[in-house]
Write a protein that holds these residues in place. Structure first.
Motif, PDB file in Angstrom:
ATOM      1  N   LEU A 149       4.372  13.005   1.580  1.00 22.99           N
ATOM      2  CA  LEU A 149       4.710  12.167   2.725  1.00 22.99           C
ATOM      3  C   LEU A 149       3.471  11.847   3.547  1.00 22.99           C
ATOM      4  CD1 LEU A 149       8.100  13.716   3.927  1.00 22.99           C
ATOM      5  CD2 LEU A 149       7.745  11.510   2.795  1.00 22.99           C
ATOM      6  N   GLU A 150       2.546  12.800   3.621  1.00 19.23           N
ATOM      7  CA  GLU A 150       1.297  12.567   4.352  1.00 19.23           C
ATOM      8  C   GLU A 150       0.490  11.442   3.695  1.00 19.23           C
ATOM      9  OE1 GLU A 150      -2.871  14.857   5.564  1.00 19.23           O
ATOM     10  OE2 GLU A 150      -1.249  15.970   4.580  1.00 19.23           O
ATOM     11  N   ASP A 151       0.420  11.464   2.370  1.00 22.23           N
ATOM     12  CA  ASP A 151      -0.279  10.393   1.656  1.00 22.23           C
ATOM     13  C   ASP A 151       0.423   9.056   1.861  1.00 22.23           C
ATOM     14  OD1 ASP A 151      -2.347  11.952   0.526  1.00 22.23           O
ATOM     15  OD2 ASP A 151      -1.018  12.605  -1.098  1.00 22.23           O
ATOM     16  N   ARG A 152       1.733   9.078   1.813  1.00 17.74           N
ATOM     17  CA  ARG A 152       2.490   7.838   2.015  1.00 17.74           C
ATOM     18  C   ARG A 152       2.229   7.269   3.408  1.00 17.74           C
ATOM     19  NH1 ARG A 152       9.080   6.842   1.212  1.00 17.74           N
ATOM     20  NH2 ARG A 152       9.083   4.740   2.096  1.00 17.74           N
ATOM     21  N   GLN A 153       2.217   8.125   4.419  1.00 20.63           N
ATOM     22  CA  GLN A 153       1.973   7.651   5.782  1.00 20.63           C
ATOM     23  C   GLN A 153       0.548   7.129   5.933  1.00 20.63           C
ATOM     24  OE1 GLN A 153       4.233   7.267   8.376  1.00 20.63           O
ATOM     25  NE2 GLN A 153       2.477   6.105   9.129  1.00 20.63           N
ATOM     26  N   ARG A 154      -0.406   7.791   5.298  1.00 19.44           N
ATOM     27  CA  ARG A 154      -1.798   7.360   5.390  1.00 19.44           C
ATOM     28  C   ARG A 154      -1.966   5.965   4.770  1.00 19.44           C
ATOM     29  NH1 ARG A 154      -6.695   9.873   6.348  1.00 19.44           N
ATOM     30  NH2 ARG A 154      -5.613  11.874   6.535  1.00 19.44           N
ATOM     31  N   LEU A 155      -1.349   5.748   3.605  1.00 20.96           N
ATOM     32  CA  LEU A 155      -1.448   4.441   2.946  1.00 20.96           C
ATOM     33  C   LEU A 155      -0.654   3.380   3.689  1.00 20.96           C
ATOM     34  CD1 LEU A 155      -3.026   3.679   0.285  1.00 20.96           C
ATOM     35  CD2 LEU A 155      -2.893   6.117   0.832  1.00 20.96           C
ATOM     36  N   ARG A 156       0.438   3.795   4.310  1.00 20.02           N
ATOM     37  CA  ARG A 156       1.211   2.867   5.139  1.00 20.02           C
ATOM     38  C   ARG A 156       0.367   2.380   6.316  1.00 20.02           C
ATOM     39  NH1 ARG A 156       6.778   2.098   6.624  1.00 20.02           N
ATOM     40  NH2 ARG A 156       7.032   1.659   8.833  1.00 20.02           N
ATOM     41  N   THR A 157      -0.342   3.298   6.962  1.00 21.98           N
ATOM     42  CA  THR A 157      -1.213   2.927   8.080  1.00 21.98           C
ATOM     43  C   THR A 157      -2.357   2.042   7.605  1.00 21.98           C
ATOM     44  OG1 THR A 157      -0.670   5.011   9.189  1.00 21.98           O
ATOM     45  CG2 THR A 157      -2.604   3.821   9.985  1.00 21.98           C
ATOM     46  N   PHE A 158      -2.939   2.390   6.461  1.00 25.20           N
ATOM     47  CA  PHE A 158      -3.977   1.561   5.866  1.00 25.20           C
ATOM     48  C   PHE A 158      -3.452   0.135   5.643  1.00 25.20           C
ATOM     49  CE2 PHE A 158      -5.767  -0.237   1.916  1.00 25.20           C
ATOM     50  CZ  PHE A 158      -7.121  -0.311   2.254  1.00 25.20           C
ATOM     51  N   GLY A 159      -2.233   0.020   5.103  1.00 30.93           N
ATOM     52  CA  GLY A 159      -1.642  -1.291   4.872  1.00 30.93           C
ATOM     53  C   GLY A 159      -1.422  -2.068   6.159  1.00 30.93           C
ATOM     54  N   ALA A 160      -1.012  -1.380   7.211  1.00 30.75           N
ATOM     55  CA  ALA A 160      -0.811  -2.054   8.498  1.00 30.75           C
ATOM     56  C   ALA A 160      -2.135  -2.592   9.039  1.00 30.75           C
ATOM     57  CB  ALA A 160      -0.172  -1.094   9.497  1.00 30.75           C
ATOM     58  N   LEU A 161      -3.198  -1.821   8.879  1.00 28.31           N
ATOM     59  CA  LEU A 161      -4.517  -2.250   9.354  1.00 28.31           C
ATOM     60  C   LEU A 161      -5.016  -3.473   8.591  1.00 28.31           C
ATOM     61  CD1 LEU A 161      -6.219   1.233   9.798  1.00 28.31           C
ATOM     62  CD2 LEU A 161      -5.764  -0.408  11.642  1.00 28.31           C
ATOM     63  N   CYS A 194       0.826  -1.211   0.000  1.00 26.04           N
ATOM     64  CA  CYS A 194       0.000   0.000   0.000  1.00 26.04           C
ATOM     65  C   CYS A 194       0.861   1.263   0.000  1.00 26.04           C
ATOM     66  CB  CYS A 194      -0.930  -0.007   1.215  1.00 26.04           C
ATOM     67  SG  CYS A 194      -2.099  -1.380   1.210  1.00 26.04           S
ATOM     68  N   GLU A 195       1.966   1.218   0.705  1.00 26.38           N
ATOM     69  CA  GLU A 195       2.869   2.377   0.773  1.00 26.38           C
ATOM     70  C   GLU A 195       3.581   2.599  -0.556  1.00 26.38           C
ATOM     71  OE1 GLU A 195       6.630   3.911   3.537  1.00 26.38           O
ATOM     72  OE2 GLU A 195       5.823   1.883   3.785  1.00 26.38           O
ATOM     73  N   ALA A 196       3.787   1.536  -1.330  1.00 21.92           N
ATOM     74  CA  ALA A 196       4.516   1.665  -2.593  1.00 21.92           C
ATOM     75  C   ALA A 196       3.807   2.581  -3.573  1.00 21.92           C
ATOM     76  CB  ALA A 196       4.711   0.281  -3.219  1.00 21.92           C
ATOM     77  N   GLY A 197       2.483   2.575  -3.574  1.00 23.96           N
ATOM     78  CA  GLY A 197       1.723   3.378  -4.526  1.00 23.96           C
ATOM     79  C   GLY A 197       2.049   4.857  -4.473  1.00 23.96           C
ATOM     80  N   PRO A 198       1.970   5.477  -3.291  1.00 20.96           N
ATOM     81  CA  PRO A 198       2.349   6.885  -3.201  1.00 20.96           C
ATOM     82  C   PRO A 198       3.799   7.161  -3.597  1.00 20.96           C
ATOM     83  CG  PRO A 198       1.160   6.206  -1.235  1.00 20.96           C
ATOM     84  CD  PRO A 198       1.398   4.980  -2.041  1.00 20.96           C
TER      85      PRO A 198
END
Length: 298
Positions: A204-216, A193-197
């Motif tokens: 960086l905010e988008d990357r962190q949001r997608l990273r958190t989404f991926g963790a969930l 999920c983080e790779a997309g951004p």
């Protein structure tokens, strides 16, 4: 329909992986040994939902990223994921004979070939990312290599497998189980999920949001897997079930019960979906992916 999108992406990934795993040596390669390549192809080209590449492609699409480059990053991730399955199945690890309804690599070939096939798939993943055919900037490639290395290494997936082996001797407590699962299973889904951004050059905010989404969704994936291990049969799963319980390994399902696990799955999906709400309808496919992960049957 979400299922159609997932299936179409899987076909595209399969075609690319088939092309990448051809007998003709690449630039600066000397030769591709026939038996080794056959084992690698057995490990990679044997079906599967291709969920991780799908998440890479869709997370990149959310931010307008290069679709062809995203597909190659997804293929790289799938190679690394398949290497982990080959090694996990070895007698020294989980000792499994069946994977995706077919003999595992060490059964279809032999243990030494399986080890080398896993080694080769691991290194090939980074080859695919760095190759000139992957149309991304050097800075994006560097960021992806670093993120994938950390998701896959001692602080991620491989470390999680070490904790999983240790759990056979001493069952971890609840936090230990959460940590183990976040590393062994969650880290690669988080990277997907983080790779997309990163591919799209998003903030960086988008990357962190997608990273958190991926963790969930990584936590949801493992929780769903543990429920399936309890309730599904081997024919449905395409692999042995009930092995964690048989080895005395603790899971959150065994620790807190099926009803709690089902409620926690609903909570994780709701939190993941809410996280993507700022993107509106553009994020609907990723939201559907979170729901799919929780509700899958194998």
């Amino acid at each position: 329909m979400f299922d159609d999108k997932l299936r179409d992406a899987a076909l595209r990934v399969q075609a690319l992986l088939t092309d990448l795993l051809q007998p003709t040596p690449g630039e600066d390669e000397i030769a591709r040994p026939e038996l080794l390549l056959a084992a690698m192809r057995h490990a990679v080209l044997n079906g599967g939902k291709r969920l991780r590449p799908f998440l890479v492609v869709e997370s990149a699409r959310l931010f307008g990223g290069n679709d062809t480059a995203a597909l190659r990053i997804g293929a790289a991730l799938e190679c690394l994921h398949c290497y982990s399955l080959v090694h996990d199945d070895l007698p020294a690890m989980d000792d499994d004979d069946l994977r995706r309804g077919q003999p595992t690599v060490h059964i279809a070939f032999d243990e030494a070939t399986a080890i080398l096939a896993g080694d080769s798939l691991l290194t090939f993943a980074f080859d695919i990312i760095a190759a000139s055919e992957t149309d991304l900037s050097d800075s994006a490639k560097t960021a992806l290599v670093l993120a994938l290395a950390r998701a896959a290494g001692m602080g991620g997936m491989a470390g999680g497998q070490a904790l999983d082996l240790a759990a056979e001797k001493q069952a971890p407590d609840e936090q230990g189980i959460v940590t183990l699962q976040a590393m062994k299973t969650g880290a690669l889904l988080r990277f997907a999920c983080e790779a997309g951004p990163v591919i799209a050059g998003a903030s960086l905010e988008d990357r962190q949001r997608l990273r958190t989404f991926g963790a969930l969704i990584g936590r949801a994936f493992q929780l769903a897997d543990d429920l399936l291990d309890l309730t599904a049969d081997a024919a449905t799963m395409g692999k042995a079930t009930g092995k964690d319980a048989g080895r005395g390994k603790g899971t959150l399902v065994s620790l807190k019960g099926q009803a709690w696990a089902e409620g926690e799955l609903d909570r994780l999906v709701a939190e993941a979906v809410a996280l993507l709400a700022p993107y509106g309808a553009r994020a609907e496919t990723l939201m559907d992916a979170a729901r799919f992960i929780a509700n899958r049957k194998n």
